[in-house]
Design a protein around this motif. Sequence first.
Motif, short mmCIF file in Angstrom:
data_model
loop_
_atom_site.label_atom_id
_atom_site.label_comp_id
_atom_site.label_asym_id
_atom_site.label_seq_id
_atom_site.Cartn_x
_atom_site.Cartn_y
_atom_site.Cartn_z
N GLN A 429 -47.59 -14.79 -92.06
CA GLN A 429 -47.47 -13.72 -93.06
C GLN A 429 -47.46 -12.34 -92.41
OE1 GLN A 429 -50.69 -14.33 -95.80
NE2 GLN A 429 -49.91 -16.30 -96.51
N HIS A 430 -48.05 -12.24 -91.23
CA HIS A 430 -48.06 -10.97 -90.50
C HIS A 430 -46.83 -10.83 -89.60
CE1 HIS A 430 -52.19 -10.77 -91.90
NE2 HIS A 430 -52.30 -9.55 -91.44
N GLY A 431 -45.86 -11.73 -89.77
CA GLY A 431 -44.62 -11.63 -89.00
C GLY A 431 -44.74 -12.14 -87.58
N GLY A 432 -45.79 -12.92 -87.29
CA GLY A 432 -45.99 -13.41 -85.93
C GLY A 432 -45.89 -14.90 -85.82
N ARG A 433 -46.38 -15.43 -84.70
CA ARG A 433 -46.36 -16.87 -84.44
C ARG A 433 -47.70 -17.31 -83.88
NH1 ARG A 433 -41.72 -18.81 -80.65
NH2 ARG A 433 -42.70 -17.28 -79.26
N LEU A 434 -48.08 -18.53 -84.22
CA LEU A 434 -49.27 -19.17 -83.65
C LEU A 434 -48.81 -20.43 -82.96
CD1 LEU A 434 -52.28 -19.42 -83.17
CD2 LEU A 434 -52.52 -20.45 -85.44
N LEU A 435 -48.97 -20.49 -81.64
CA LEU A 435 -48.49 -21.61 -80.84
C LEU A 435 -49.68 -22.37 -80.27
CD1 LEU A 435 -45.76 -19.62 -78.87
CD2 LEU A 435 -45.47 -20.85 -81.01
N ALA A 436 -49.49 -23.67 -80.05
CA ALA A 436 -50.56 -24.51 -79.51
C ALA A 436 -50.01 -25.39 -78.40
CB ALA A 436 -51.16 -25.38 -80.62
N GLY A 437 -50.83 -25.65 -77.42
CA GLY A 437 -50.45 -26.51 -76.32
C GLY A 437 -51.64 -26.75 -75.41
N ASN A 438 -51.38 -27.23 -74.22
CA ASN A 438 -52.42 -27.47 -73.23
C ASN A 438 -52.19 -26.57 -72.02
OD1 ASN A 438 -54.01 -29.61 -74.47
ND2 ASN A 438 -52.18 -30.88 -74.26
N GLY A 439 -53.28 -26.04 -71.46
CA GLY A 439 -53.18 -25.19 -70.29
C GLY A 439 -52.83 -25.98 -69.04
N LEU A 440 -52.30 -25.30 -68.03
CA LEU A 440 -51.93 -25.95 -66.79
C LEU A 440 -53.14 -26.55 -66.08
CD1 LEU A 440 -49.33 -23.35 -65.41
CD2 LEU A 440 -48.88 -25.51 -66.59
N ASP A 441 -54.30 -25.91 -66.24
CA ASP A 441 -55.52 -26.39 -65.60
C ASP A 441 -56.38 -27.22 -66.55
OD1 ASP A 441 -54.78 -25.00 -63.31
OD2 ASP A 441 -55.74 -23.16 -64.02
N GLY A 442 -55.79 -27.68 -67.65
CA GLY A 442 -56.54 -28.45 -68.62
C GLY A 442 -57.07 -27.60 -69.75
N GLY A 443 -57.56 -28.24 -70.78
CA GLY A 443 -58.07 -27.50 -71.94
C GLY A 443 -56.95 -27.12 -72.89
N ALA A 444 -57.34 -26.82 -74.12
CA ALA A 444 -56.37 -26.39 -75.12
C ALA A 444 -56.02 -24.92 -74.94
CB ALA A 444 -56.92 -26.63 -76.52
N GLU A 445 -54.81 -24.57 -75.32
CA GLU A 445 -54.35 -23.18 -75.21
C GLU A 445 -53.63 -22.80 -76.48
OE1 GLU A 445 -52.77 -21.34 -71.42
OE2 GLU A 445 -50.93 -21.41 -72.60
N PHE A 446 -54.11 -21.74 -77.11
CA PHE A 446 -53.48 -21.20 -78.31
C PHE A 446 -53.00 -19.78 -78.01
CE2 PHE A 446 -56.08 -24.56 -79.95
CZ PHE A 446 -55.38 -25.07 -81.01
N VAL A 447 -51.82 -19.47 -78.52
CA VAL A 447 -51.22 -18.15 -78.31
C VAL A 447 -50.90 -17.52 -79.66
CG1 VAL A 447 -49.32 -16.85 -77.28
CG2 VAL A 447 -50.22 -18.87 -76.09
N VAL A 448 -51.42 -16.32 -79.88
CA VAL A 448 -51.12 -15.55 -81.09
C VAL A 448 -50.19 -14.41 -80.70
CG1 VAL A 448 -52.08 -14.13 -82.94
CG2 VAL A 448 -53.38 -16.10 -82.08
N GLU A 449 -49.04 -14.38 -81.35
CA GLU A 449 -48.07 -13.29 -81.13
C GLU A 449 -47.87 -12.52 -82.42
OE1 GLU A 449 -44.49 -15.05 -79.67
OE2 GLU A 449 -45.30 -15.41 -77.63
N LEU A 450 -48.02 -11.21 -82.34
CA LEU A 450 -47.90 -10.34 -83.50
C LEU A 450 -47.04 -9.13 -83.16
CD1 LEU A 450 -51.63 -10.38 -84.66
CD2 LEU A 450 -49.71 -11.41 -85.90
N PRO A 451 -46.23 -8.66 -84.09
CA PRO A 451 -45.43 -7.46 -83.83
C PRO A 451 -46.31 -6.22 -83.77
CG PRO A 451 -45.12 -8.19 -86.11
CD PRO A 451 -45.94 -9.26 -85.43
N ALA A 452 -46.21 -5.49 -82.67
CA ALA A 452 -47.02 -4.28 -82.48
C ALA A 452 -46.31 -3.09 -83.10
CB ALA A 452 -47.29 -4.05 -81.01
N MET A 453 -47.10 -2.13 -83.52
CA MET A 453 -46.52 -0.91 -84.13
C MET A 453 -46.11 0.06 -83.02
SD MET A 453 -49.30 -0.35 -87.21
CE MET A 453 -48.49 1.15 -87.75
#
Length: 453
Positions: A429-453
């Motif tokens: 709803q904020h015009g961004g993306r929420l991505l999920a995956g696994n880090g290269l060194d293990g563990g979960a990795e989430f990325v939040v991308e939002l349009p900056a003003m």
Amino acid sequence: MPDRPRTPPALPDFTAHGAPGPDGVDDSAWMDVIHKMDEVYSQLVADEVALEEKNAQLEQSQQFIFSLLTAMSDVLVACNSAGEIEETNAALCELTGRSDAALRGAPVTSLMADEAGVARIRHAMGTPALQRGGTVIEVELRDAAGQPVPVDFNCTPRLDATGRRVGLVFVGRPMGELKRAYHQLREAHEALKRTQQQLLHSEKMASLGRLVAGVAHELNNPISFVLGNVHALQRYTERLRRYLGEIHAGTPVDSLAPMRRQLRIDHLLADLPSLMEGTLEGAQRTADIVQGLKRFSAADRGERGAVALNEVVEQAIHWVRKGTAPSFDVRWSPGPDATVQGSAGQLLQVMLNLIQNAWDAASSSGASPPTLWITGTLDGTTARLTFRDNGPGIADEHLGRLFDPFFTTKPVGKGTGLGLSISYGIVEQHGGRLLAGNGLDGGAEFVVELPAM
């Protein structure tokens, strides 16, 4: 018709002994007559056979049409130009509780349950330029029990061989069951929306509940400080009241000196400014905490503005640490100051969810210590936050379902499966993306991308 022997009638043999025929007609003329009669008879036989074949075909066609009318689930009414019923089908007879014989010849308006339907039928009958493809009219028929049944009639003109309109054909489907089903579906949809709102509210309250311990701890210090200062002020007030009472009573100055030392008036007066300053500071700190909590817990009214993303992340880290995860090692590497357009409360909910999930994953896997790395970057007009924990990571079979509502890998009673789904919707709803995956060194990795003003 049954087949039967067909032989031409016997004719008198006038040529048996070469004798002339009656009235002096010669043999050749009689032979011509006999041949013509034979041809006529043969043609009669052929016409009779053809007629029988056409009758059989006509009977088959009638049976085919009757079977179609019987098999139709839609009701059918064919009427002449005067509005008299000429043809019906089994569906109409079953609906109205009247036989085909009783319906034939009756006015089509007699099927209507109200005057509005009668008026619509008469309007269709009186419209000369009725569409060839059909005109839909909504009427109510009276069923066998006398109850009105809504029917959407498709009204088309019936033409004769010359193209002249000789009547109308009404084909329609009773909409009672459909409308009842639609009404039930709409009620179910409304109930589902109410349930969804309750679930969303429950998830938000669950997130808020995880902060209660932190809020209590956070509020305890300034409130205790304010309470201690107020108690001190009460004691100081009592001393000042006694001292001022002696002054107002006219006690000599020499006699006041011992009381002034006994009541420690000079120390009191010196302590008052810092005491008031500390009280104001504690009250302001309490107000700030309450205001920050209100921003998160208040229902979203669609109000949006400029939000400092780094401040939201720092606030989320603070609340989680003060609440359910005091021993969580969160390593925050803020990027350049990034401002996004949106709701601070909603974005705080997303950050809280991601940090809390990282704590749950890392602590349940036995990682020592449970650690979360948060990195902020600003890439042109995109503000990016990366959350990586040292938990077990995300199983491959779960990656495609991670943001589905109610999907959770936590034990029963430990999660609703709505946190990531709600967070995904908020970021979108904020015009961004929420991505999920696994880090290269293990563990979960989430990325939040939002349009900056």
